[in-house]
Design a protein around this motif. Structure first.
Motif, PDB file in Angstrom:
ATOM      1  N   GLY A 120      36.472  13.311  35.734  1.00  0.00           N
ATOM      2  CA  GLY A 120      35.217  13.000  36.402  1.00  0.00           C
ATOM      3  C   GLY A 120      34.720  14.078  37.339  1.00  0.00           C
ATOM      4  N   TYR A 121      35.443  15.194  37.451  1.00  0.00           N
ATOM      5  CA  TYR A 121      35.020  16.270  38.350  1.00  0.00           C
ATOM      6  C   TYR A 121      34.406  17.416  37.543  1.00  0.00           C
ATOM      7  N   GLU A 122      33.378  18.038  38.117  1.00  0.00           N
ATOM      8  CA  GLU A 122      32.688  19.104  37.386  1.00  0.00           C
ATOM      9  C   GLU A 122      33.588  20.309  37.145  1.00  0.00           C
ATOM     10  N   GLY A 123      34.652  20.462  37.945  1.00  0.00           N
ATOM     11  CA  GLY A 123      35.580  21.568  37.727  1.00  0.00           C
ATOM     12  C   GLY A 123      36.311  21.502  36.400  1.00  0.00           C
ATOM     13  N   TYR A 124      36.307  20.335  35.758  1.00  0.00           N
ATOM     14  CA  TYR A 124      36.914  20.219  34.427  1.00  0.00           C
ATOM     15  C   TYR A 124      36.099  20.954  33.358  1.00  0.00           C
ATOM     16  N   ILE A 125      34.804  21.150  33.601  1.00  0.00           N
ATOM     17  CA  ILE A 125      33.931  21.696  32.559  1.00  0.00           C
ATOM     18  C   ILE A 125      34.323  23.115  32.158  1.00  0.00           C
ATOM     19  N   PRO A 126      34.449  24.076  33.093  1.00  0.00           N
ATOM     20  CA  PRO A 126      34.859  25.418  32.647  1.00  0.00           C
ATOM     21  C   PRO A 126      36.248  25.433  32.021  1.00  0.00           C
ATOM     22  N   ILE A 127      37.148  24.552  32.475  1.00  0.00           N
ATOM     23  CA  ILE A 127      38.473  24.476  31.866  1.00  0.00           C
ATOM     24  C   ILE A 127      38.346  23.998  30.420  1.00  0.00           C
ATOM     25  N   HIS A 128      37.478  23.018  30.197  1.00  0.00           N
ATOM     26  CA  HIS A 128      37.251  22.515  28.842  1.00  0.00           C
ATOM     27  C   HIS A 128      36.616  23.588  27.961  1.00  0.00           C
ATOM     28  N   LEU A 129      35.652  24.327  28.499  1.00  0.00           N
ATOM     29  CA  LEU A 129      35.010  25.392  27.724  1.00  0.00           C
ATOM     30  C   LEU A 129      36.018  26.478  27.347  1.00  0.00           C
ATOM     31  N   ALA A 130      36.876  26.839  28.289  1.00  0.00           N
ATOM     32  CA  ALA A 130      37.910  27.836  27.978  1.00  0.00           C
ATOM     33  C   ALA A 130      38.853  27.312  26.905  1.00  0.00           C
ATOM     34  N   ASP A 131      39.157  26.021  26.960  1.00  0.00           N
ATOM     35  CA  ASP A 131      40.039  25.414  25.966  1.00  0.00           C
ATOM     36  C   ASP A 131      39.393  25.438  24.580  1.00  0.00           C
ATOM     37  N   LEU A 132      38.092  25.198  24.527  1.00  0.00           N
ATOM     38  CA  LEU A 132      37.385  25.270  23.241  1.00  0.00           C
ATOM     39  C   LEU A 132      37.489  26.677  22.650  1.00  0.00           C
ATOM     40  N   LEU A 133      37.341  27.697  23.480  1.00  0.00           N
ATOM     41  CA  LEU A 133      37.465  29.075  22.997  1.00  0.00           C
ATOM     42  C   LEU A 133      38.881  29.356  22.496  1.00  0.00           C
ATOM     43  N   ARG A 134      39.876  28.895  23.219  1.00  0.00           N
ATOM     44  CA  ARG A 134      41.257  29.119  22.800  1.00  0.00           C
ATOM     45  C   ARG A 134      41.525  28.482  21.445  1.00  0.00           C
ATOM     46  N   ARG A 135      40.911  27.350  21.198  1.00  0.00           N
ATOM     47  CA  ARG A 135      41.118  26.641  19.929  1.00  0.00           C
ATOM     48  C   ARG A 135      40.196  27.135  18.821  1.00  0.00           C
ATOM     49  N   GLY A 136      39.389  28.162  19.126  1.00  0.00           N
ATOM     50  CA  GLY A 136      38.504  28.741  18.119  1.00  0.00           C
ATOM     51  C   GLY A 136      37.301  27.892  17.785  1.00  0.00           C
ATOM     52  N   LYS A 137      36.957  26.948  18.627  1.00  0.00           N
ATOM     53  CA  LYS A 137      35.806  26.069  18.376  1.00  0.00           C
ATOM     54  C   LYS A 137      34.567  26.680  19.016  1.00  0.00           C
ATOM     55  N   VAL A 138      34.065  27.742  18.390  1.00  0.00           N
ATOM     56  CA  VAL A 138      32.955  28.507  18.959  1.00  0.00           C
ATOM     57  C   VAL A 138      31.671  27.676  18.977  1.00  0.00           C
ATOM     58  N   ARG A 139      31.418  26.940  17.900  1.00  0.00           N
ATOM     59  CA  ARG A 139      30.198  26.119  17.861  1.00  0.00           C
ATOM     60  C   ARG A 139      30.232  25.063  18.962  1.00  0.00           C
ATOM     61  N   GLY A 140      31.384  24.420  19.124  1.00  0.00           N
ATOM     62  CA  GLY A 140      31.513  23.423  20.184  1.00  0.00           C
ATOM     63  C   GLY A 140      31.350  24.048  21.557  1.00  0.00           C
ATOM     64  N   PHE A 141      31.897  25.265  21.721  1.00  0.00           N
ATOM     65  CA  PHE A 141      31.738  25.961  22.997  1.00  0.00           C
ATOM     66  C   PHE A 141      30.268  26.214  23.297  1.00  0.00           C
ATOM     67  N   ARG A 142      29.532  26.724  22.324  1.00  0.00           N
ATOM     68  CA  ARG A 142      28.112  27.020  22.553  1.00  0.00           C
ATOM     69  C   ARG A 142      27.334  25.766  22.940  1.00  0.00           C
ATOM     70  N   ARG A 143      27.624  24.678  22.273  1.00  0.00           N
ATOM     71  CA  ARG A 143      26.913  23.430  22.552  1.00  0.00           C
ATOM     72  C   ARG A 143      27.224  22.946  23.979  1.00  0.00           C
ATOM     73  N   GLU A 144      28.517  22.883  24.324  1.00  0.00           N
ATOM     74  CA  GLU A 144      28.886  22.385  25.639  1.00  0.00           C
ATOM     75  C   GLU A 144      28.430  23.332  26.748  1.00  0.00           C
ATOM     76  N   TYR A 145      28.444  24.634  26.473  1.00  0.00           N
ATOM     77  CA  TYR A 145      27.983  25.602  27.463  1.00  0.00           C
ATOM     78  C   TYR A 145      26.500  25.387  27.759  1.00  0.00           C
ATOM     79  N   LYS A 146      25.725  25.147  26.715  1.00  0.00           N
ATOM     80  CA  LYS A 146      24.287  24.924  26.886  1.00  0.00           C
ATOM     81  C   LYS A 146      24.031  23.691  27.748  1.00  0.00           C
ATOM     82  N   PHE A 147      24.707  22.611  27.451  1.00  0.00           N
ATOM     83  CA  PHE A 147      24.495  21.380  28.216  1.00  0.00           C
ATOM     84  C   PHE A 147      24.975  21.531  29.660  1.00  0.00           C
ATOM     85  N   ALA A 148      26.079  22.270  29.851  1.00  0.00           N
ATOM     86  CA  ALA A 148      26.576  22.479  31.212  1.00  0.00           C
ATOM     87  C   ALA A 148      25.584  23.274  32.041  1.00  0.00           C
TER      88      ALA A 148
END
Length: 676
Positions: A408-436
């Motif tokens: 529930g804290y906004e600090g989770y968002i960059p951690i989640h985005l970094a995790d998406l990159l580590r897992r190679g989910k580039v499309r998911g990263f772009r989408r979540e980055y845009k909404f963030a």
């Protein structure tokens, strides 16, 4: 529910019984209904037990040589008769127990124990814990669904055990003093022991002044006093000499990380949480709820109301308690009112905290909290507890833990985005980055935070601490080179037997640290002290066995009425979707909690307007503190740097105001605990 205290001495001492009385009575506010203690003499055999129910009771037992002492103050919630009095012993007198907390599955455990031949004289959960230990030994701790801290002396087996619940909801502190080891629910009880130094832990002081944290490890602001790790127990051999090198700490529970199976489980999650709320509504006293207007407290109030509408829990108070700030951007009363309007029959009780009232009670608040707190927001909760007590409510449900479990804290968002990159989910990263960028990080440097999240945790921590040196010019430079204090294990001679498993990913590691170090421990301390200061038991349904154990394959029994589920079994992809936080919980509560609350994108949670208060009603308070001779003599602060911090605060810099608060509250704390 109560406060517990005690000691284990290196040598027997006839003065020790009076120490136990002083320790126990220092916790009177935690248990005004009853109190008592037991002394163990040579060979750790129980010598005598005494009752001291009133605040001023002082039994005459200083003639009794003591090796071990255990005391308890009682706030009667379940089985208010003498059958639940503490300290409690087994019928043969071989096992003694003091215990603080609530065990929500005590009825089921009682039935199970009766099948083994156990007998009961009442229906308290204390008696269940005692018989559970006799039947299962230390394995009983893993069977308990609830919040607890306890001490057990099994003198026939020559051992003593200290244990704490999974999350550390209930406190337990350990201290090394001149004559041995002490334990207590609060630090102030340990300070009653002779030779327990009220010294300062400089590394904890530095970390607090730099970023406002204290409960990030077992260490406290006091030298030689530590917080016992959650989810563990200490086993001490009473047959050896002294207390040093006589014990071991073992974890009876550890977190597990599991992969998402892709199953939609919102309904099961709702029923699991409903079951947790159901278990928290038991008791023989009036029960109410805190209501901030956020998703977590609104979920609990709405589910409790639904259960009452189903015809259960007549003792459930229809009162909700909310702190309001009329006209301030931090005021959440409109959301709280939306919940009240949706739950027919609820009576909303409002309290308006003010900086002037905070000044009037800050010393009392600090005495109960025992350690400095990073902002005046804690006072908002204090006022809620005070109002609840004035209305005659003894138990309050609250939403602590929801933000940590469900991101529930906004600090989770960059951690989640970094995790998406580590897992190679580039499309998911772009989408979540845009909404963030359109939401929580509209005006913040999101990419910088994502890049930092990709670095190893040790590197991030090193950079963060290096940053303190240049951005905290009001602190004495020697604070940054303070030597680390001896660890709890070194000072108490207690061996660590089994360590935690490492998290499965960087995201789960961050999630873990919020639960175990960076967020939840401090919030639980605030809640425990604020509630117990007013002799109120605070219960947190998000932090239950039902919300934990499904991911490790154990049945959640009556807590769930669908497929078992908990926060640990949900991946970050389910919790953070399209820039929205806590999505899995929000979706689970559709149709239960008002949409206006579920669709909120801000995070407030009983926060105080620190900047405005520091420039307003708090100004005379902090000016006296930071200009006093005692402040200048502390040797922790650079006067020129403090002057600039004051200037920035008066110019409207809210970040500077927050740091100035921390500087001032440390001086207030030092006067209360070090100078007296």
């Amino acid at each position: 529910m109560c406060g517990i205290a005690g000691f284990l001495l290196d040598e027997i001492n006839p003065a020790a019984p009076d120490w136990l009385t002083a320790m126990t009575q220092a916790l009177f506010h935690r248990g005004p209904d009853d109190g008592g203690g037991v002394i163990f003499g040579m060979n750790a055999k129980p010598t005598v037990a005494r009752r001291f129910p009133k605040r001023d009771d002082r039994p005459n037992w200083s003639y009794i040589p003591a090796k071990i002492g255990m005391g308890a103050r009682r706030l009667s919630i379940v089985d208010r008769s003498d059958a639940g009095a503490q300290p409690m012993s087994s019928p043969d007198g071989r096992v003694w127990l003091v215990y603080n907390g609530e065990i929500y599955n005590h009825a089921a455990l009682r039935d199970e124990l009766r099948e083994t031949g156990a007998t009961f004289h009442g229906h308290s959960d204390t008696e269940v814990l005692l018989n559970g230990y006799r039947a299962w030994g230390a394995e009983v701790f893993a069977r308990l669904d609830g919040m607890f801290a306890c001490a057990i002396v099994d003198w026939a087996a020559g051992k003593m055990l200290l244990a704490r619940d999974y999350f550390g909801i209930k406190p337990l502190y350990l201290g090394r003093f001149a004559d041995g080891m002490g334990f207590a629910s609060e630090i102030k009880a340990l300070l009653m022991l002779p030779g327990q130094p009220a010294g300062i832990n400089e590394t904890v002081l530095r970390d607090f002044l730099c970023d406002g944290r204290i409960d990030a490890s077992e260490e406290t602001m006091f030298a030689d006093i530590w917080s016992m790790p959650a989810g563990s127990y200490v086993k001490i051999d009473l047959r050896g000499k002294g207390t040093m090198h006589a014990g071991a700490t073992l974890r009876y529970f550890d977190w597990k990380y599991v992969a998402n199976d892709g199953v939609k489980r919102e309904h099961a999650l709702r029923e699991t949480l409903k079951g947790a709320v159901r278990s928290h509504l038991q008791g023989d006293v009036s029960i109410g709820s805190c209501l901030s207007g956020g998703v977590d407290s609104s979920s609990i109030v709405s589910l409790a109301h639904a259960l009452r509408q189903e015809g259960a829990f007549e003792q459930l108070s229809q009162h909700t308690f909310t702190a309001v700030l009329p006209g301030d951007a931090l005021d959440e009363s409109c959301y709280a009112q939306a919940v009240v309007d949706a739950c027919d029959g609820l009576e909303s009780q409002l309290v308006e905290p003010t900086p002037e009232r905070l000044v009037a009670c800050v010393d009392e608040l600090l005495w109960h909290q025992e350690q400095p707190f990073g902002s005046p927001s804690i006072y908002m909760q204090w006022e809620v507890m005070r109002l609840a007590r004035a209305r005659g409510v003894t138990v309050l449900l609250d939403g602590q833990g929801g933000d940590e479990l469900f991101c529930g804290y906004e600090g989770y968002i960059p951690i989640h985005l970094a995790d998406l990159l580590r897992r190679g989910k580039v499309r998911g990263f772009r989408r979540e980055y845009k909404f963030a960028r359109q939401g929580y990080y509209r005006n913040k440097k999101l990419l910088k935070h994502v890049m930092a999240a990709l670095l190893p945790a040790a590197t991030r921590e090193k950079w963060r601490r290096a940053d303190w040196l240049t951005k905290r010019p009001w602190l004495e430079p020697e604070l940054f080179i303070a030597d680390a204090a001896p660890t709890m294990w070194e000072r108490l001679g207690i061996q660590q037997v089994n360590e935690r498993a490492k998290p499965a990913s960087a995201f789960s590691g961050r999630w873990w640290s919020m639960i175990r170090r960076d967020s939840l421990p401090q919030l639980l301390r605030f809640e425990d002290r604020n509630s117990m200061a007013h002799s109120i038991e605070a219960r947190v349904p998000f932090l239950t066995r039902a919300m934990l154990m499904a991911s490790v394959g154990e049945s959640v029994g009556d807590h769930a009425h669908g497929a078992p589920v908990d926060a640990l079994a949900l991946s970050a992809d389910e919790k953070i979707v399209d820039g929205q936080l806590k999505v899995s919980l929000r979706e689970a509560m559709r149709g239960v909690v008002p949409e206006r609350v579920l669709n909120r994108t801000d995070k407030i949670g009983f926060s105080a307007p620190t900047g405005a208060w520091m420039r307003g009603g708090l100004e005379p308070w902090w000016k006296e503190l930071v200009t006093s001779q005692s402040f200048l003599d502390r040797g922790c602060f650079l006067p020129k740097g403090v002057v600039k911090l004051i200037e920035r605060t008066e110019a409207g810099d809210d970040e500077a105001a927050l740091h100035l608060w921390r500087v001032a509250i440390v001086e207030q704390w030092a006067r209360r605990f070090l100078d007296g």
